[in-house]
Design an enzyme around this catalytic site. Structure first.
Site, PDB file in Angstrom:
ATOM      1  N   ASP A  14       0.821  -1.412  -0.009  1.00 52.33           N
ATOM      2  CA  ASP A  14      -0.044   0.041  -0.012  1.00 52.33           C
ATOM      3  C   ASP A  14       0.874   1.237  -0.072  1.00 52.33           C
ATOM      4  O   ASP A  14       0.390   2.392   0.666  1.00 52.33           O
ATOM      5  CB  ASP A  14      -1.124  -0.136   1.212  1.00 52.33           C
ATOM      6  CG  ASP A  14      -1.941  -1.185   1.480  1.00 52.33           C
ATOM      7  OD1 ASP A  14      -2.164  -1.811   0.244  1.00 52.33           O
ATOM      8  OD2 ASP A  14      -1.802  -1.750   2.466  1.00 52.33           O
ATOM      9  N   LYS A  17       2.374   2.288  -5.129  1.00 52.63           N
ATOM     10  CA  LYS A  17       3.260   1.804  -6.152  1.00 52.63           C
ATOM     11  C   LYS A  17       2.458   2.003  -7.527  1.00 52.63           C
ATOM     12  O   LYS A  17       2.957   2.506  -8.403  1.00 52.63           O
ATOM     13  CB  LYS A  17       3.393   0.140  -6.183  1.00 52.63           C
ATOM     14  CG  LYS A  17       4.043  -0.183  -4.946  1.00 52.63           C
ATOM     15  CD  LYS A  17       4.443  -1.642  -4.848  1.00 52.63           C
ATOM     16  CE  LYS A  17       2.943  -2.476  -4.682  1.00 52.63           C
ATOM     17  NZ  LYS A  17       2.694  -2.077  -3.098  1.00 52.63           N
ATOM     18  N   GLY A  41      -4.152  -4.232  -4.476  1.00 42.05           N
ATOM     19  CA  GLY A  41      -4.942  -3.321  -4.700  1.00 42.05           C
ATOM     20  C   GLY A  41      -4.416  -1.990  -5.011  1.00 42.05           C
ATOM     21  O   GLY A  41      -3.715  -1.372  -4.444  1.00 42.05           O
ATOM     22  N   HIS A  42      -4.476  -1.569  -6.313  1.00 39.52           N
ATOM     23  CA  HIS A  42      -3.668  -0.408  -7.076  1.00 39.52           C
ATOM     24  C   HIS A  42      -4.816   0.592  -7.461  1.00 39.52           C
ATOM     25  O   HIS A  42      -5.771   0.093  -8.121  1.00 39.52           O
ATOM     26  CB  HIS A  42      -2.767  -0.824  -7.943  1.00 39.52           C
ATOM     27  CG  HIS A  42      -1.729  -1.605  -7.580  1.00 39.52           C
ATOM     28  ND1 HIS A  42      -0.944  -2.193  -8.677  1.00 39.52           N
ATOM     29  CD2 HIS A  42      -1.277  -1.810  -6.432  1.00 39.52           C
ATOM     30  CE1 HIS A  42       0.084  -2.930  -7.757  1.00 39.52           C
ATOM     31  NE2 HIS A  42       0.085  -2.741  -6.503  1.00 39.52           N
ATOM     32  N   GLN A 221       2.147  -6.036  -2.989  1.00 40.25           N
ATOM     33  CA  GLN A 221       2.570  -5.968  -1.738  1.00 40.25           C
ATOM     34  C   GLN A 221       3.772  -5.332  -1.251  1.00 40.25           C
ATOM     35  O   GLN A 221       4.087  -4.528  -2.142  1.00 40.25           O
ATOM     36  CB  GLN A 221       2.435  -7.494  -1.087  1.00 40.25           C
ATOM     37  CG  GLN A 221       1.112  -8.264  -1.075  1.00 40.25           C
ATOM     38  CD  GLN A 221       0.643  -8.834  -2.345  1.00 40.25           C
ATOM     39  OE1 GLN A 221       1.426  -9.250  -3.239  1.00 40.25           O
ATOM     40  NE2 GLN A 221      -0.578  -8.351  -2.735  1.00 40.25           N
ATOM     41  N   GLY A 299     -11.029  -3.001   2.508  1.00 36.84           N
ATOM     42  CA  GLY A 299     -11.725  -1.815   3.190  1.00 36.84           C
ATOM     43  C   GLY A 299     -11.250  -1.887   4.788  1.00 36.84           C
ATOM     44  O   GLY A 299     -11.621  -1.036   5.472  1.00 36.84           O
ATOM     45  N   LEU A 329       3.629  12.486   1.085  1.00 37.86           N
ATOM     46  CA  LEU A 329       4.200  13.666   2.051  1.00 37.86           C
ATOM     47  C   LEU A 329       3.268  14.473   2.454  1.00 37.86           C
ATOM     48  O   LEU A 329       3.470  14.897   3.694  1.00 37.86           O
ATOM     49  CB  LEU A 329       5.453  14.098   1.180  1.00 37.86           C
ATOM     50  CG  LEU A 329       6.215  15.161   1.562  1.00 37.86           C
ATOM     51  CD1 LEU A 329       7.308  14.404   2.862  1.00 37.86           C
ATOM     52  CD2 LEU A 329       7.153  15.958   0.774  1.00 37.86           C
ATOM     53  N   GLY A 423      -0.166  14.448  -3.406  1.00 41.46           N
ATOM     54  CA  GLY A 423      -1.673  14.154  -3.847  1.00 41.46           C
ATOM     55  C   GLY A 423      -1.722  12.948  -4.486  1.00 41.46           C
ATOM     56  O   GLY A 423      -1.046  12.421  -4.924  1.00 41.46           O
TER      57      GLY A 423
HETATM   58  P1  IMP Z   1      -2.566 -12.791   1.931  1.00 45.13           P
HETATM   59  O1  IMP Z   1      -1.881 -12.283   0.983  1.00 45.13           O
HETATM   60  O2  IMP Z   1      -3.981 -12.414   1.481  1.00 45.13           O
HETATM   61  O3  IMP Z   1      -2.512 -14.196   2.196  1.00 45.13           O
HETATM   62  O4  IMP Z   1      -2.571 -11.922   3.338  1.00 45.13           O
HETATM   63  C1  IMP Z   1      -1.040 -12.067   4.112  1.00 45.13           C
HETATM   64  C2  IMP Z   1      -0.759 -10.830   4.596  1.00 45.13           C
HETATM   65  O5  IMP Z   1      -0.376  -9.726   3.721  1.00 45.13           O
HETATM   66  C3  IMP Z   1      -1.808  -9.976   5.480  1.00 45.13           C
HETATM   67  O6  IMP Z   1      -1.399  -9.290   6.457  1.00 45.13           O
HETATM   68  C4  IMP Z   1      -2.241  -9.046   4.492  1.00 45.13           C
HETATM   69  O7  IMP Z   1      -3.050  -7.845   5.083  1.00 45.13           O
HETATM   70  C5  IMP Z   1      -1.186  -8.605   3.678  1.00 45.13           C
HETATM   71  N1  IMP Z   1      -1.431  -8.350   2.290  1.00 45.13           N
HETATM   72  C6  IMP Z   1      -1.881  -8.821   1.340  1.00 45.13           C
HETATM   73  N2  IMP Z   1      -1.914  -8.235   0.090  1.00 45.13           N
HETATM   74  C7  IMP Z   1      -1.552  -6.926   0.590  1.00 45.13           C
HETATM   75  C8  IMP Z   1      -1.581  -5.683  -0.165  1.00 45.13           C
HETATM   76  O8  IMP Z   1      -1.623  -5.562  -1.390  1.00 45.13           O
HETATM   77  N3  IMP Z   1      -1.364  -4.572   0.558  1.00 45.13           N
HETATM   78  C9  IMP Z   1      -1.075  -4.513   2.140  1.00 45.13           C
HETATM   79  N4  IMP Z   1      -1.158  -5.831   2.527  1.00 45.13           N
HETATM   80  C10 IMP Z   1      -1.425  -6.973   1.719  1.00 45.13           C
END
Ligand code: IMP
Length: 434
Positions: A14, A17, A41-42, A221, A299, A329, A423
């Site tokens: 998050d 990227k 999630g992008h 991730q 969410g 920032l 922003g």
């Molecule tokens: P999983 O990837 O669904 O197996 O989740 C494993 C861990 O990675 C958990 O703590 C999720 O919240 C975290 N996680 C997975 N995908 C994302 C992402 O795109 N952004 C932030 N955390 C993520």
């Protein structure tokens, strides 16, 4: 051979990227996802339209050819939904615009059900998208590849072998999933729709790079969620570091040139696991609300904390950053004082400037902070002006203390900060050195 660039998250995901990839995509020919799945999630804001993508590389918004490599786990229903969403927003994606490697593993509805059922017992706090269970099957050599998926007879055969075992596994976990006939019917329909996207991503990349095409690998991730080097077991099940691009897309290490690390100006984490600089107070709450720190995929409210320099330096060790991009920032505006973790005091009293190597050590270590002056609140309109000035002036356009914060981080981490974003729009990125 033209070398490719990789974009990876330097923290826990998050980091923003999507936005950097979106801007870099302008000069690229191919954009490639190489790990993870619909857990990502992008969010990209382009021409006033907000796009939320989970599986499809962000490059599609720019009309660039986008590829999903073998290291991804692909949920066909989620992909179909995403394609529909893009079409509804006026972006019809054809096989000329998107390719999926034959070897990519498919996420089955039972994988998600198992993921959710497990979370009821022990809380890693996954996204519930079936990512871990799908990778387990891939490693156990019992999974369904995209090539199996798009051949109706093979798909039927594979599902017949797998379904019973999955239902039993779910029963043991106290969960339940869809029955085999329902999955088969749904999958045959999805397969017919998605079959035209099947291709050999690894080979296509080899040919493209040899002919001088520009390739961008889009990580999902973040580094500290890496299966091997993250805060295990509070990690995702794929290789989120820059090396993951090689094994996940099928390109040699010599094909990688630039490595862009994306870091928020503070830190966030969603789900469980160690987070030494976490803020449990009003400042954390303020940053969370101002930064709209709620997950794109689930969410869920994100945990928030100060920037952790040992964490970023460790990310650099693992990824070999050539550039860092500091995002969000502007979210820190109006805070009288900003803290930056520069080291740790371990449980035995020793001081270190390294990130503790194990979860146990991390849990018992105390981050050591330096304090720097905060910068004044100038609001959305103020940041828009800064962004405009930034086109000519670069970081010199930033409010003085904000610029000092960026420079301090650059010095502490020891990697050039190539941009700072202030922003959500594409235009709100200030590039250094202009
Ligand atoms: P999983 O990837 O669904 O197996 O989740 C494993 C861990 O990675 C958990 O703590 C999720 O919240 C975290 N996680 C997975 N995908 C994302 C992402 O795109 N952004 C932030 N955390 C993520």
């Amino acid at each position: 051979m033209r070398k490719a660039s990789v974009v990876v998250g330097a923290q826990f995901g998050d980091e923003g990227k999507g936005k950097i990839v979106d801007v870099m995509a302008g000069g690229m020919d191919l954009i490639v996802r190489y790990q993870g799945g619909a857990n990502a999630g992008h969010t990209i804001v382009a021409d006033g339209v907000t796009y939320k993508l989970h599986l499809i590389p962000t490059g599609v918004v720019r009309g660039k050819r986008s590829l999903i490599g073998a290291g991804v786990v692909l949920d066909p229903a989620a992909l179909a939904q995403e394609l529909e969403g893009l079409a509804a927003g006026g972006k019809e994606i054809t096989p000329a615009g998107l390719g999926i490697d034959f070897r990519t593993h498919v996420v089955l509805p039972w994988h998600a059900a198992i993921d959710v059922a497990r979370q009821a017992n022990k809380a890693i706090g996954t996204t519930g998208r079936g990512i871990g269970p799908a990778y387990e099957d891939a490693v156990a050599r019992t999974g369904i590849t995209f090539s199996d998926f798009v051949q109706a007879s093979v798909l039927r055969e594979r599902l017949a072998v797998i379904a019973d075992g999955k239902q039993k596994q779910l029963q043991l976990l106290g969960g339940h999933g869809p029955d085999a006939a329902q999955v088969e019917a749904e999958f045959l329909e999805l397969a017919a729709r998605l079959a035209p996207f099947a291709c050999d991503v690894s080979h296509e990349l080899s040919v493209a790079m040899a002919s001088g095409k520009a390739v961008l690998f889009e990580g999902a991730q973040g580094t500290h969620l890496d299966r091997n080097f993250g805060t295990y077991p509070f990690v995702t099940s794929s290789s989120t570091t820059s090396g993951g691009a090689c094994v996940g897309a099928g390109v040699p290490p010599s094909a990688i040139g630039e490595v862009h690390g994306i870091a928020k100006a503070y830190t966030t984490r969603v789900g469980s696991g160690p987070f030494p600089t976490e803020l449990m107070d009003a400042t954390g709450e303020r940053i969370c609300e101002k930064g709209r720190e709620y997950g794109t995929t689930t969410g869920r409210k994100r945990r928030v904390g100060w920037l952790d320099v040992p964490m970023l330096r460790r990310s650099h060790e693992l990824n070999g950053f050539t550039h860092i991009h500091l995002t969000k920032l502007d979210v820190l505006e109006g805070l009288p004082e900003l803290k930056i973790a520069v080291g740790y005091r371990l449980a035995d009293g020793t001081q270190t400037d390294l990130l503790p190597a194990t979860v146990k050590e991390m849990d018992s270590a105390t981050p050591q902070f330096i304090s720097v002056p905060g910068f004044e609140e100038i609001g959305e309109a103020g940041w828009k002006l800064v962004a405009q000035e930034g086109i000519a002036k670069g970081f010199a356009a930033l409010p003085e203390k904000a610029r000092q914060y960026v420079e301090k981080v650059e010095k502490l981490v020891g990697v050039r900060i190539a941009s700072a974003s202030i922003g959500p729009e594409r235009e709100s990125i200030i590039w250094a050195g202009k």
